[in-house]
Design a protein around this motif. Structure first.
Motif, PDB file in Angstrom:
ATOM      1  N   ARG A  22      -7.961   9.434  10.759  1.00  0.00           N
ATOM      2  CA  ARG A  22      -7.124   7.883  10.952  1.00  0.00           C
ATOM      3  C   ARG A  22      -6.462   8.119   9.713  1.00  0.00           C
ATOM      4  NH1 ARG A  22     -12.176   3.471  11.091  1.00  0.00           N
ATOM      5  NH2 ARG A  22     -12.628   3.592  13.313  1.00  0.00           N
ATOM      6  N   GLU A  23      -6.619   8.778   8.754  1.00  0.00           N
ATOM      7  CA  GLU A  23      -5.670   8.934   7.546  1.00  0.00           C
ATOM      8  C   GLU A  23      -4.365   9.756   7.879  1.00  0.00           C
ATOM      9  OE1 GLU A  23      -5.453  10.971   3.051  1.00  0.00           O
ATOM     10  OE2 GLU A  23      -7.528  10.645   4.138  1.00  0.00           O
ATOM     11  N   ALA A  24      -4.713  10.841   8.812  1.00  0.00           N
ATOM     12  CA  ALA A  24      -3.621  11.751   9.168  1.00  0.00           C
ATOM     13  C   ALA A  24      -2.829  10.976  10.059  1.00  0.00           C
ATOM     14  CB  ALA A  24      -4.134  12.862   9.867  1.00  0.00           C
ATOM     15  N   TRP A  25      -3.165  10.087  11.268  1.00  0.00           N
ATOM     16  CA  TRP A  25      -2.556   9.580  12.268  1.00  0.00           C
ATOM     17  C   TRP A  25      -1.659   8.522  11.493  1.00  0.00           C
ATOM     18  CZ3 TRP A  25      -0.788  11.276  16.370  1.00  0.00           C
ATOM     19  CH2 TRP A  25      -1.434  12.025  17.126  1.00  0.00           C
ATOM     20  N   LEU A  26      -2.115   7.815  10.503  1.00  0.00           N
ATOM     21  CA  LEU A  26      -1.629   6.784   9.617  1.00  0.00           C
ATOM     22  C   LEU A  26      -0.580   7.333   8.879  1.00  0.00           C
ATOM     23  CD1 LEU A  26      -1.575   3.940   8.551  1.00  0.00           C
ATOM     24  CD2 LEU A  26      -2.989   4.753   6.525  1.00  0.00           C
ATOM     25  N   THR A  27      -0.656   8.530   8.330  1.00  0.00           N
ATOM     26  CA  THR A  27       0.637   9.412   7.704  1.00  0.00           C
ATOM     27  C   THR A  27       1.716   9.525   8.628  1.00  0.00           C
ATOM     28  OG1 THR A  27      -0.960  10.088   5.886  1.00  0.00           O
ATOM     29  CG2 THR A  27       1.079  11.088   6.271  1.00  0.00           C
ATOM     30  N   GLU A 164       5.962   2.615   2.833  1.00  0.00           N
ATOM     31  CA  GLU A 164       5.087   3.639   1.945  1.00  0.00           C
ATOM     32  C   GLU A 164       3.843   2.983   1.353  1.00  0.00           C
ATOM     33  OE1 GLU A 164       3.677   6.853   0.035  1.00  0.00           O
ATOM     34  OE2 GLU A 164       4.811   6.659   1.871  1.00  0.00           O
ATOM     35  N   ALA A 165       4.260   1.679   0.569  1.00  0.00           N
ATOM     36  CA  ALA A 165       3.321   0.951   0.116  1.00  0.00           C
ATOM     37  C   ALA A 165       2.141   0.531   1.117  1.00  0.00           C
ATOM     38  CB  ALA A 165       4.050  -0.686  -0.495  1.00  0.00           C
ATOM     39  N   GLY A 166       2.596   0.138   2.256  1.00  0.00           N
ATOM     40  CA  GLY A 166       1.637  -0.190   3.263  1.00  0.00           C
ATOM     41  C   GLY A 166       0.854   0.917   3.573  1.00  0.00           C
ATOM     42  N   ARG A 167       1.227   2.306   3.738  1.00  0.00           N
ATOM     43  CA  ARG A 167       0.823   3.436   3.945  1.00  0.00           C
ATOM     44  C   ARG A 167      -0.545   3.603   2.691  1.00  0.00           C
ATOM     45  NH1 ARG A 167      -0.204   8.434   2.737  1.00  0.00           N
ATOM     46  NH2 ARG A 167       1.424   8.577   0.991  1.00  0.00           N
ATOM     47  N   ARG A 168      -0.040   3.545   1.808  1.00  0.00           N
ATOM     48  CA  ARG A 168      -0.936   3.880   0.469  1.00  0.00           C
ATOM     49  C   ARG A 168      -2.138   3.100   0.470  1.00  0.00           C
ATOM     50  NH1 ARG A 168       1.138   7.283  -3.633  1.00  0.00           N
ATOM     51  NH2 ARG A 168       3.173   8.219  -3.215  1.00  0.00           N
ATOM     52  N   THR A 169      -1.887   1.643   0.630  1.00  0.00           N
ATOM     53  CA  THR A 169      -2.775   0.519   0.682  1.00  0.00           C
ATOM     54  C   THR A 169      -3.706   0.831   1.799  1.00  0.00           C
ATOM     55  OG1 THR A 169      -1.136  -1.178  -0.045  1.00  0.00           O
ATOM     56  CG2 THR A 169      -3.300  -1.773   0.851  1.00  0.00           C
ATOM     57  N   ALA A 170      -3.223   1.259   2.879  1.00  0.00           N
ATOM     58  CA  ALA A 170      -4.343   1.609   4.093  1.00  0.00           C
ATOM     59  C   ALA A 170      -5.280   2.841   3.872  1.00  0.00           C
ATOM     60  CB  ALA A 170      -3.406   1.858   5.327  1.00  0.00           C
ATOM     61  N   VAL A 171      -4.408   3.811   3.172  1.00  0.00           N
ATOM     62  CA  VAL A 171      -5.278   5.023   2.813  1.00  0.00           C
ATOM     63  C   VAL A 171      -6.139   4.713   1.723  1.00  0.00           C
ATOM     64  CG1 VAL A 171      -5.015   7.235   1.845  1.00  0.00           C
ATOM     65  CG2 VAL A 171      -3.504   6.536   3.602  1.00  0.00           C
ATOM     66  N   ARG A 172      -5.952   3.600   0.792  1.00  0.00           N
ATOM     67  CA  ARG A 172      -6.932   3.465  -0.176  1.00  0.00           C
ATOM     68  C   ARG A 172      -8.003   2.868   0.316  1.00  0.00           C
ATOM     69  NH1 ARG A 172      -4.302   0.546  -5.411  1.00  0.00           N
ATOM     70  NH2 ARG A 172      -3.494   2.748  -5.411  1.00  0.00           N
ATOM     71  N   LEU A 173      -7.811   1.897   1.365  1.00  0.00           N
ATOM     72  CA  LEU A 173      -8.709   1.157   1.853  1.00  0.00           C
ATOM     73  C   LEU A 173      -9.640   2.244   2.830  1.00  0.00           C
ATOM     74  CD1 LEU A 173      -6.921  -2.059   3.332  1.00  0.00           C
ATOM     75  CD2 LEU A 173      -8.711  -1.910   1.325  1.00  0.00           C
ATOM     76  N   LEU A 174      -9.223   3.053   3.365  1.00  0.00           N
ATOM     77  CA  LEU A 174      -9.898   4.251   4.202  1.00  0.00           C
ATOM     78  C   LEU A 174     -10.787   4.881   3.065  1.00  0.00           C
ATOM     79  CD1 LEU A 174      -7.356   5.702   6.573  1.00  0.00           C
ATOM     80  CD2 LEU A 174      -9.376   4.218   7.235  1.00  0.00           C
ATOM     81  N   LEU A 175     -10.199   5.268   1.911  1.00  0.00           N
ATOM     82  CA  LEU A 175     -10.926   5.889   0.967  1.00  0.00           C
ATOM     83  C   LEU A 175     -12.356   5.229   0.287  1.00  0.00           C
ATOM     84  CD1 LEU A 175      -8.296   7.836  -1.033  1.00  0.00           C
ATOM     85  CD2 LEU A 175      -9.813   8.813   0.771  1.00  0.00           C
ATOM     86  N   ARG A 176     -12.170   3.989   0.282  1.00  0.00           N
ATOM     87  CA  ARG A 176     -12.971   2.984  -0.190  1.00  0.00           C
ATOM     88  C   ARG A 176     -14.002   2.886   0.913  1.00  0.00           C
ATOM     89  NH1 ARG A 176     -10.902  -2.671  -2.269  1.00  0.00           N
ATOM     90  NH2 ARG A 176      -9.780  -1.128  -3.739  1.00  0.00           N
ATOM     91  N   ARG A 177     -13.771   2.813   2.165  1.00  0.00           N
ATOM     92  CA  ARG A 177     -14.910   2.830   3.122  1.00  0.00           C
ATOM     93  C   ARG A 177     -15.405   4.118   3.176  1.00  0.00           C
ATOM     94  NH1 ARG A 177     -12.844   0.835   8.856  1.00  0.00           N
ATOM     95  NH2 ARG A 177     -12.082  -0.847   7.647  1.00  0.00           N
TER      96      ARG A 177
END
Length: 200
Positions: A22-27, A164-177
């Motif tokens: 998910r992180e890779a596809w998001l990036t 970029e801010a949206g991507r970073r926020t989504a990655v942070r949520l993925l990491l938290r999960r």
């Protein structure tokens, strides 16, 4: 993009988790939107700003006229810079009391500050509206082009920043999960860690 390359390289690896994919596809999609979407947004913002600025410039040219003002009194003022060394080469300012006739025939008197020297009785050009009130020079086409270019660059930069801010926020949520799942797993198998005869 490193995440995308890593996903492609390790796509068959059993250690590649769902959150990694998910992180890779998001990036990947964020990079694609930045590369393709940012120029389109910038071009659209520049075109919209250019059209609006040209309309404003035309209105200003229609409503403003260059007229002549006559000097009544001149007072020479020192340069704005208070430092003697810096002010030595700076030109003096001239506070001028002048009168002029507006395009509608009305007479006006006012005080202006000029950089170039003038003498009482001389004339100099000013810009006035249809009622004779002093105003600035109408916007030129070159200025409209420059401002619209800046608007396009600002629009493109803001779009890239938001993506970029949206991507970073989504990655942070993925990491938290991901960390929350690790905590759950550790809470389940942690008490039995290292004990023989336990099923983990």
């Amino acid at each position: 993009m490193r995440s995308v390359v890593g996903l492609w390289r390790w796509r068959g690896n059993p250690l590649c988790r769902r959150t990694d994919r998910r992180e890779a596809w998001l990036t990947f999609w964020a990079a694609l939107l930045i590369v393709l979407g940012t120029p389109l947004v910038g071009w659209g913002a520049a075109e919209a700003a250019h059209e609006a600025l040209l309309h404003t410039a035309q209105e200003q040219r229609d409503q403003r006229q260059r007229i002549w003002a006559t000097v009544e009194h001149v007072t020479v003022l020192p340069p704005l810079d208070s430092e003697r060394e810096a002010a030595a080469g700076a030109p003096n300012r001239n506070r001028v009391t002048a009168h002029w006739t507006g395009p509608d025939g009305s007479r006006h008197t006012g005080v202006l500050v000029l950089r170039h020297p003038v003498e009482a009785g001389s004339r100099f050009p000013v810009w006035a509206d249809m009622h004779g009130r002093l105003t600035s020079r109408p916007m030129s086409v070159r200025s409209a082009d420059s401002y619209s270019l800046l608007a396009g660059l600002a629009g493109a930069a803001c779009t890239a920043g938001v993506l970029e801010a949206g991507r970073r926020t989504a990655v942070r949520l993925l990491l938290r999960r991901r960390y929350a799942r690790w905590d759950e797993e550790w809470g389940r198998i942690g008490p039995d860690w290292g004990r023989t005869g336990t099923s983990s």
